[in-house]
Design a protein around this motif. Sequence first.
Motif, short mmCIF file in Angstrom:
data_model
loop_
_atom_site.label_atom_id
_atom_site.label_comp_id
_atom_site.label_asym_id
_atom_site.label_seq_id
_atom_site.Cartn_x
_atom_site.Cartn_y
_atom_site.Cartn_z
N GLU A 329 0.83 -1.20 0.00
CA GLU A 329 0.00 0.00 0.00
C GLU A 329 0.87 1.25 0.00
OE1 GLU A 329 -3.34 0.14 -0.38
OE2 GLU A 329 -3.10 -2.01 -0.73
N GLU A 330 1.95 1.23 0.78
CA GLU A 330 2.88 2.37 0.77
C GLU A 330 3.50 2.54 -0.61
OE1 GLU A 330 5.85 2.24 3.85
OE2 GLU A 330 4.44 1.43 5.32
N ARG A 331 3.87 1.43 -1.20
CA ARG A 331 4.49 1.47 -2.53
C ARG A 331 3.54 2.08 -3.55
NH1 ARG A 331 2.58 -0.68 -7.18
NH2 ARG A 331 1.92 -2.52 -6.01
N LYS A 332 2.28 1.72 -3.51
CA LYS A 332 1.32 2.25 -4.49
C LYS A 332 1.15 3.76 -4.35
CE LYS A 332 -2.02 -0.80 -3.63
NZ LYS A 332 -3.31 -1.53 -3.75
N ALA A 333 1.14 4.25 -3.12
CA ALA A 333 0.99 5.69 -2.91
C ALA A 333 2.21 6.44 -3.43
CB ALA A 333 0.78 5.97 -1.43
N ILE A 334 3.41 5.93 -3.12
CA ILE A 334 4.65 6.55 -3.60
C ILE A 334 4.68 6.53 -5.12
CG2 ILE A 334 7.16 6.30 -3.67
CD1 ILE A 334 6.93 5.07 -0.81
N GLU A 335 4.32 5.40 -5.68
CA GLU A 335 4.37 5.22 -7.13
C GLU A 335 3.42 6.19 -7.85
OE1 GLU A 335 2.09 2.17 -9.92
OE2 GLU A 335 3.16 1.25 -8.26
N PRO A 367 13.90 5.06 -4.99
CA PRO A 367 14.51 4.18 -5.98
C PRO A 367 13.82 2.83 -6.11
CG PRO A 367 15.88 4.33 -4.01
CD PRO A 367 14.82 5.37 -3.88
N GLY A 368 13.02 2.49 -5.10
CA GLY A 368 12.33 1.20 -5.15
C GLY A 368 11.17 1.14 -6.11
N VAL A 369 10.66 2.28 -6.58
CA VAL A 369 9.49 2.24 -7.46
C VAL A 369 9.80 2.77 -8.86
CG1 VAL A 369 7.95 2.50 -5.48
CG2 VAL A 369 8.62 4.52 -6.79
N VAL A 370 11.03 3.13 -9.13
CA VAL A 370 11.33 3.74 -10.43
C VAL A 370 11.07 2.78 -11.58
CG1 VAL A 370 12.92 5.49 -9.56
CG2 VAL A 370 13.80 3.22 -10.16
#
Length: 575
Positions: A329-335, A367-370
């Motif tokens: 969920e955190e990843r989706k928001a950052i992305e 850098p984790g979602v680039v």
Amino acid sequence: MLWIEEVVDDDKVVDFSKSLSISNLLARLLLISGIEESEQASLFLEPKLAHLSDPFDLPGLKDAVLRISQAITKKEPVLLIGDYDVDGITSTVIVKQNLMNLGIDPHYVIPRRKDEGYGLTSEVLARGLGLADFKLVIALDCGTNSYKQANELKEKGIDLVIVDHHQAKGDLAEGPIMLNPHLHPNQGEPWRNLCTAGLAFKLIHGLLKYLREEKMSRAFEVNPAESLPLAALGTIADLVPLKGENRILARFGLKHLGNKPSIGLQALLEESGLKLGSPPEIEDITFKLAPRINACGRLDDPEVASSLMLESDLVTCRKLARQMNKYNEERKAIEARLTEHALKLAEENFSDKTAVVVCGKGDAWNPGVVGIVAGKMSNALGKPCLVLAEAEDGAYRGSGRGIQGLNLVNALSQCQNFLTHWGGHPVAVGLTVEKANLEPFTDAFVTAVDTLTGGKTTPPSLRITSTVEESDLRPELLNELKKMAPFGQENPEPVLALKNIRLAQNPRTVGDGSHFQFSVRNGTDIVSGIAWKMADRMPPGDQNIDLAFRLKWNNWNGQKNLQMELQDWKLSESD
């Protein structure tokens, strides 16, 4: 969007259908996929684990087996180093679990991408080697291009086995045992396009075969089929062609994942909203399981995912699965935030270019979602896109995603003088650029893409597998389509078309208002459909239209019904 209908000779379809005693539609699907021989078609439609080739056909596998069996016999400390994506994590777990079952318990480390980078870096190697006095290191989903690190291990008297499927981009180290299909020039082998999870499965298969021949009793107690779900996860998530041995591993791995998951995978399935007892669909892996596994590495905590797969306590596994869901969920928001920003930069600076390179710094540029952002941009813009984030050392690290017909590795090879690190696959790459080289690299990359594409971008298009009639929309049609599953790279899910039809009723928005439902009549019944993220262009209910869609099962409230998943629509030419 341009619709391109697949063309197959009708007489050839009829002849193939008769020779195999299958429907004309299934014969057509096989011919479209390049299968024209009866024996080839039978192997494709009815794959078996027995169809997997002898693992020792793989160059390097016998040497790897002999070295690992020596470690088992002598109880040597072994270190596994994997990658932080699904392929790297599943291959690491496959090897660790099976070596544990064979009597040794290897240590393992997964790189923390922020401070250790990707793959077999000196930083992750130093952390791993600090755990014990190792005699053997096994690198999984990395290491092919780790020339410096291989030499470091050689100087320390530590043997290195590399199990990897990345393209070589320069001179190879001489010391390691390398199990990498792409280091060998032939092209027709069934194992050619295995990802590392598939290679790890072959390695364990070969190891067990050898140890059984050597009459090791424990080897007869280990069942390699238990590794199939992990092999399937890595294979599907890494987007390798789902043909040959990849198809076999994916098909049987999904079957085992649905019916006989490990405790950890059971918890992950439950957290992802998937029911046990039936094989997950490819989309379940792509959109539910894989993102949760990848999210751990993207947020710099990859060993949460590996720990879940190795854990045997269901309560602990459920706790880990919830953590993975939180990370996702955190990843989706950052992305979402980064994608919006990156698309704006692309529009401002690269609207008239055939390629895009965007970069930034700060917390927003995680850098984790680039890589995900690069993929979304590439799909939206129809161009190869590189997305780079400034690291703590001032260099820019990131990922790129390509377009059909362009080999990104070839494009980067023309700019390698400006790169510190780079590598990957034809459609997905990783790279590091020093800040001083950023501008000249960007110019060189755009020039390289111009050269390789002739300066032309590919317009968005949709390949139509077959045009059907409304009366064809019945369970029998979907059952025929499912015989081609599992779908993926080089075996895409069929896209069907209905021509010159009128909707049964006006479409209506659903969910958060960004989707819409529609329906058509198959003669006696109404077949519903869903259009994701397309509410801004709903079709009219009072005009004749053409629909392009995928046909699926919709399981809801205990009911199983046909559902069309809309890909595109347009007004009928005759309307």
